[in-house]
Scaffold this active site. Structure first.
Site, short mmCIF file in Angstrom:
data_model
loop_
_atom_site.label_atom_id
_atom_site.label_comp_id
_atom_site.label_asym_id
_atom_site.label_seq_id
_atom_site.Cartn_x
_atom_site.Cartn_y
_atom_site.Cartn_z
N HIS A 1 0.83 -1.23 0.00
CA HIS A 1 0.00 0.00 0.00
C HIS A 1 0.86 1.26 0.00
CE1 HIS A 1 -3.38 -2.66 1.17
NE2 HIS A 1 -2.46 -3.23 1.94
N SER B 1 14.42 20.06 -18.18
CA SER B 1 13.25 20.89 -18.41
C SER B 1 13.66 22.11 -19.20
CB SER B 1 12.66 21.32 -17.06
OG SER B 1 11.94 22.53 -17.20
N LYS C 1 16.03 20.54 -13.20
CA LYS C 1 15.29 19.29 -13.37
C LYS C 1 16.09 18.20 -14.09
CE LYS C 1 11.54 18.45 -12.50
NZ LYS C 1 10.31 18.77 -13.25
N GLU D 1 9.06 7.00 -17.69
CA GLU D 1 7.69 7.49 -17.90
C GLU D 1 7.16 7.04 -19.26
OE1 GLU D 1 7.13 11.76 -16.67
OE2 GLU D 1 9.18 11.44 -16.01
#
Ligand code: ARG
Length: 471
Positions: A164, A285, A291, A298
């Site tokens: 969880h 970025s 970044k 992804e």
């Protein structure tokens, strides 16, 4: 040469040519040209079968096979010729017949004796799937080998196992890596299954009813490297289960990649910082200079949707089709080609991104050292003292509450505090639960103890070796 009114495979009974828009709509050469090497292999085997059946003379077979060799060579060396000559081909079967007639004259029209494109397309496609499985298995094995390498290298690093997304019990980093490797090893088995479902030769099924010439189906199958023939001609021309099986295996791989990606995206976040992704597989970025984004993972997660979509696309095509060949079946190939190509790319990127990621032992160990992760060990201690587990669970719950009240970790409570909650706690408990013992005691097969993980690594290495040795 006897003239035909056009070079269509079926023009005889038609008065007019098809509408141009419909004609473009129904052609499949743009994508089924990918089956050309298989089509030519099947053509060679069929020419030999026709000779055995007394339809072709020895000379005709020799001429036909020489022409097929020439077409194969020409297509390989001159893709522009395929584009140009194929511009008017309806599909890959038409393309080869046109090229054969160009080479041989009317003899080129003879090869289609006793056979139908319905069985040809299924045979070509099965051969494609068998090769595709081999290609995918090779890259998948490379991925599993990276997990094995990393699992062997990280046998001393603990991490906080979670359920969880909450800290649960300590495990070894190697155990986590092997969990992913196990998933991918099941995909290897699924790939094998897909290959064996494709491994049956439909040739001799005709358009739907079988073949009336004396074709030795088993010989054709053997010639093409199939280990068996299909059992029912009507089924053979419309069965696409082998394509579904391969798409299912691909969807399994993609889903496992997606779940791996989800772990890695989280673990690369500032909050976890378990991982440092390599520059090669990250992006920056355009706005925020600091970044470093885990885009490789992804995109692995993102592109998975396309693979499952291909599986459902074919399922949807097949649902509601009557028995036998229907033209809808032409939709099978693009869905599978797209998924196959995409998974090759995904696996290639996964191999690079995983292989170049570095784990941060300090962060993993710090999280694994959270005393809350040892609460189950405390309950197990009480069970060893004779307390039923449910009561032990309650006692440890009270221990945790007491620690929270006192504002310290439960492992810092005094023995007298503990004894107040249960007299079963003794001096030996003070040296009891530790991160190391919590891991070491999970020594069942499949557990996280080092010896169990070593056995799991050896087991998977053996499975890979056995699978590699299969024909
Ligand atoms: N191009 C078709 C396919 O991919 C095969 C041709 C069968 N066509 C036919 N009208 N029977 O399925």
């Amino acid at each position: 040469m006897v003239r035909r009114k056009d070079d269509r495979l079926w023009g005889g009974r038609f008065e007019t040519a098809p509408d141009a828009r419909f004609d473009a709509f129904q052609r499949s050469f743009a994508f089924d040209r990918r089956l050309l090497p298989y089509e030519i292999a099947v053509d060679r085997a069929w020419a030999r079968a026709l000779e055995r059946a007394g339809i072709f003379t020895e000379t005709e077979v020799r001429q036909t096979i020489a022409a097929l060799d020439k077409i194969a060579e020409h297509s390989k060396n001159e893709p522009a010729w395929v584009d140009q000559f194929g511009a008017t081909a309806e599909d890959v079967h038409h393309f080869v017949e046109k090229a054969l007639v160009e080479e041989l004259g009317p003899l080129g029209w003879k090869l289609h004796t006793g056979r139908s494109r319905n069985e040809l397309v299924s045979t070509d496609f099965r051969l494609f799937v068998i090769d595709a499985v081999r290609e995918t298995s090779r890259v998948l094995r490379a991925l599993i080998n990276i997990f094995l390498l990393q699992a062997k290298a990280n046998l001393k690093i603990p991490m906080a196992g979670m359920t969880h997304m909450q800290h649960a019990q300590p495990i070894l980093l190697s155990h986590f890596l092997m969990a992913h490797a196990e998933g991918f090893s099941r995909d290897l088995t699924r790939l094998e299954n897909a290959s064996s479902s494709a491994d049956a030769c439909p040739m001799g099924s005709g358009a739907l009813a079988g073949c009336s010439f004396a074709i030795d189906r088993n010989a054709v199958a053997r010639d093409l490297g199939f280990s068996r023939i299909t059992a029912n001609s009507l089924d053979a021309v419309s069965d696409r289960d082998f394509a579904l099986d391969y798409l299912f295996a691909l969807a399994g791989i993609a889903t496992h990649l997606s779940r791996l990606a989800e772990d890695f995206v989280l673990f690369a976040s500032q909050e976890f910082s378990y991982l440092i992704l390599s520059d090669q597989y990250s992006t920056g970025s355009s706005l925020m200079p600091q970044k470093k984004n885990p885009d490789s993972f992804e995109l692995l997660r993102g592109k998975t949707g396309r693979i499952t979509a291909s599986l459902f696309s074919l399922f949807t095509t097949l649902k509601g089709l009557p028995s036998s060949y229907q033209r809808d079946l032409q939709e099978d190939k693009e869905a599978l080609f797209v998924a196959h190509d995409q998974v090759q790319d995904m696996l290639g990127v996964a191999v690079g991104a995983l292989g170049s990621s570095k784990f941060r032992e300090d962060r993993l160990r710090a999280a694994a050292s959270n005393p809350a992760l040892l609460a189950t060990e405390a309950a197990d201690y009480l069970v060893h003292c004779g307390l039923p587990f449910r009561q032990a669970h309650d006692v440890v719950g009270q221990v945790l509450r007491e620690a929270e009240k006192q504002g310290k970790a439960w492992t810092e409570l005094s023995l007298s505090d503990l004894k107040r909650l249960s007299p079963l706690f003794r001096e030996d408990f003070r040296q009891g639960p530790s991160l190391e013992s919590a891991i070491a005691t999970k020594a069942v097969p499949g557990g996280t103890a080092e010896q169990s993980v070593r056995a799991a690594i050896a087991g998977l290495e053996l499975k890979l070796k056995q699978m590699e040795n299969k024909p």
